[in-house]
Design an enzyme around this catalytic site. Structure first.
Site, PDB file in Angstrom:
ATOM      1  N   LYS A  80       0.848  -1.204   0.000  1.00  0.00           N
ATOM      2  CA  LYS A  80       0.000   0.000   0.000  1.00  0.00           C
ATOM      3  C   LYS A  80       0.877   1.246   0.000  1.00  0.00           C
ATOM      4  CE  LYS A  80      -4.027   1.880   2.530  1.00  0.00           C
ATOM      5  NZ  LYS A  80      -4.861   1.728   3.754  1.00  0.00           N
ATOM      6  N   SER A 155      -9.889   2.258   3.022  1.00  0.00           N
ATOM      7  CA  SER A 155      -9.046   3.001   2.102  1.00  0.00           C
ATOM      8  C   SER A 155      -8.146   2.115   1.245  1.00  0.00           C
ATOM      9  CB  SER A 155      -8.154   3.972   2.896  1.00  0.00           C
ATOM     10  OG  SER A 155      -7.236   3.261   3.726  1.00  0.00           O
ATOM     11  N   SER A 179      -9.857  -0.248   7.106  1.00  0.00           N
ATOM     12  CA  SER A 179      -9.302  -0.054   5.760  1.00  0.00           C
ATOM     13  C   SER A 179      -8.676  -1.287   5.137  1.00  0.00           C
ATOM     14  CB  SER A 179      -8.270   1.077   5.775  1.00  0.00           C
ATOM     15  OG  SER A 179      -8.895   2.326   5.933  1.00  0.00           O
TER      16      SER A 179
END
Length: 505
Positions: A80, A155, A179
């Site tokens: 990420k 997210s 997330s």
């Protein structure tokens, strides 16, 4: 010919150990897959083909010399983009960090490199991890592999979509209020939020420091367990890092597939977040079926009152923005980030700072900074931030009482299947979508989402939570349910996702 992109991380590791393939071959297969489908998905913000292949070749050389450094050595991974990577652009999906090349690695990236996992690239997210759909990225949204007209969650939608679409067998995400777990639910993958402090946050770009946690994304429970074995452990640079010695999570996941593995396991259903009209009725029906499967496996299911969980979302959306306000103050054009000069050319510090933050930060980031700054302001600190901290303490006590009655808690991972674009961008919808996920972050306890079945052709996840340090318990329980669900729905679960063909692009 074997398609290595369709194998799990554990299966790839077995093939590498047996000499059936090389890391270079497996890594190239995933790079080819990214090249073929990511133009439609936009799961990646940066792909490091040269670096990944060099790391793969180094892993092959080490294995040939008898120096494979971990069970996952040679297995490629995605990271990420709010986790810093030395020499590889890291933006947290924000224009304010565009072009930033970190001079150091995050602790978890150091662990990946030491274990010789080639890093394919950096995945998309909502800007600074603030959002529920990966529509808030400064570089455009990610699409869900199951339906390109739907979001992958947020997210960490980029990591979840990359794993679901076979662009990477495993990935790293961060979880502040769901997330990792909510995108896992939307994409038919597995997402694990470890115990707070079980995985170092050093090198994770901070959003809410008392809530953030790095964790694995994968297609199976075992793959997530194998990855947490690699990235977990103490780090002196993170003051919240736990000094505990952790048992093998992979062993726990394997044990969960043994006959009778969860016979007698006490499974608690928190009434305040597991029932009510917030859920799609089909999700509720699927949840009830999962409860039946747990009972068929020998688990003892009871309903538990967790009254303060009703207030968790409200408390979170005071605490988290307050920490955002503090953490993002550094992006001021002076210390960090890009610099924007006012249009009229006048350039004192205040005007440049205002112009930079106005242009380079997105609307959701600005909203949370304003909310947090207000909550921390003179005259309102005790009424808002202070009160929210008291609610957080009550939530933690409710968890303690719940775990006195149950070994694990069980809920749906999300209120519905994946939403269409635009349905999770309004603040009220965005914030309430975290209903099932937020309590675990407030308490710092581990939580995992696994695919629980299909609703209207879309995956929906089911969530287990355990007491702090109970990560192994989660892997064991979720592996047992995963096995039962495979018999009912087929495995691997993401194989049910429609192939990305020209006709549905």
């Amino acid at each position: 010919m074997t398609d290595y992109t369709r194998l799990t991380a554990a299966e790839i590791a077995e093939a590498l150990a047996a000499g059936d393939t090389t890391s270079a071959e497996v890594t190239q297969a995933h790079l080819d897959r990214i090249g073929a489908v990511d133009g439609d998905l936009h799961a990646f913000l940066a792909v490091d083909a040269e670096g990944a292949l060099a790391q793969a070749e180094a892993a092959d050389e080490a294995r040939a010399a008898g120096a494979a450094s971990s069970p996952l050595a040679g297995v490629p991974i995605a990271v990420k983009d709010n986790i810093v990577t030395k020499g590889l652009e890291t933006t947290a999906a924000s224009r304010v960090l565009e072009g930033w090349i970190p001079p150091y690695d995050a602790h978890v990236v150091e662990r990946l490199r030491a274990a010789r996992l080639p890093i394919l690239g950096k995945t998309n997210l909502d800007e600074f991890a603030m959002g529920a759909s990966t529509e808030m990225s400064g570089y455009g949204p990610t699409r869900n592999p199951w339906d390109l007209e739907r979001v992958p969650g947020g997210s960490g939608g980029g990591s979840a979509a990359a794993v679901s679409a076979y662009e990477a067998p495993i990935a790293l995400g961060t979880d502040t209020g769901g997330s990792i777990r909510q995108p896992a639910s939307f994409t038919g993958t597995v997402g694990m939020k470890p115990t707070y402090g079980a995985v170092s946050r050093y090198g994770a770009i901070a959003m809410g420091s008392s809530l953030d946690q790095i964790g694995p994304a994968s297609r199976t429970v075992l793959d997530s367990a194998l990855l947490q074995d690699v990235i977990g452990g103490h780090d002196r640079r993170d003051q919240t890092s736990m000094p505990d010695e952790w048992e093998s999570f992979a062993d726990a996941a394997r044990a969960g597939r043994e006959p009778g593995a969860i016979k007698g396991l006490r499974v608690g259903i928190p009434r305040q977040i597991a029932e009510g009209d917030a859920y799609d009725e089909n999700v509720s029906a699927l949840f009830r079926r999962n409860i039946e499967l747990l009972q068929e496996l020998g688990a003892e299911v009871t309903w538990i009152d967790t009254k303060t969980f009703d207030y968790a979302v409200a408390a979170y959306y005071l605490l988290m923005p307050a920490e955002v306000s503090s953490n993002l103050a550094r992006y001021d054009s002076v210390r960090y980030g890009v610099r924007v000069t006012p249009e009229d050319g006048t350039a004192n510090v205040e005007r440049v700072m205002r112009a930079t933050r106005a242009e380079a930060l997105g609307p959701e980031v600005k909203r949370r900074i304003v909310l947090g700054t207000y909550a921390l302001s003179s005259g309102y600190f005790d009424a808002y931030y202070g009160s929210a901290q008291k609610v957080r303490t009550l939530v933690q006590r409710d968890f303690e009482e719940a775990f006195a009655q149950a070994d694990v808690l069980f809920t749906p991972s999300a209120l519905s299947g994946a939403k269409r674009f635009g349905e999770l961008t309004e603040p009220k919808d965005m914030y309430t979508s975290d209903l099932t996920n937020i309590p675990a972050n407030l308490a710092g306890v581990p939580a995992i989402s696994i695919p629980g079945g299909l609703v209207d052709g879309l995956p929906v996840g089911m969530q287990f939570m355990a007491a702090a340090r109970g990560d192994a318990q989660l892997y064991k329980a979720s592996a047992a349910l995963e096995q039962a669900l495979e018999a009912e729905w087929g495995a691997p679960f993401t194989a049910k996702a429609p192939e990305l063909k020209e006709s549905n692009r």
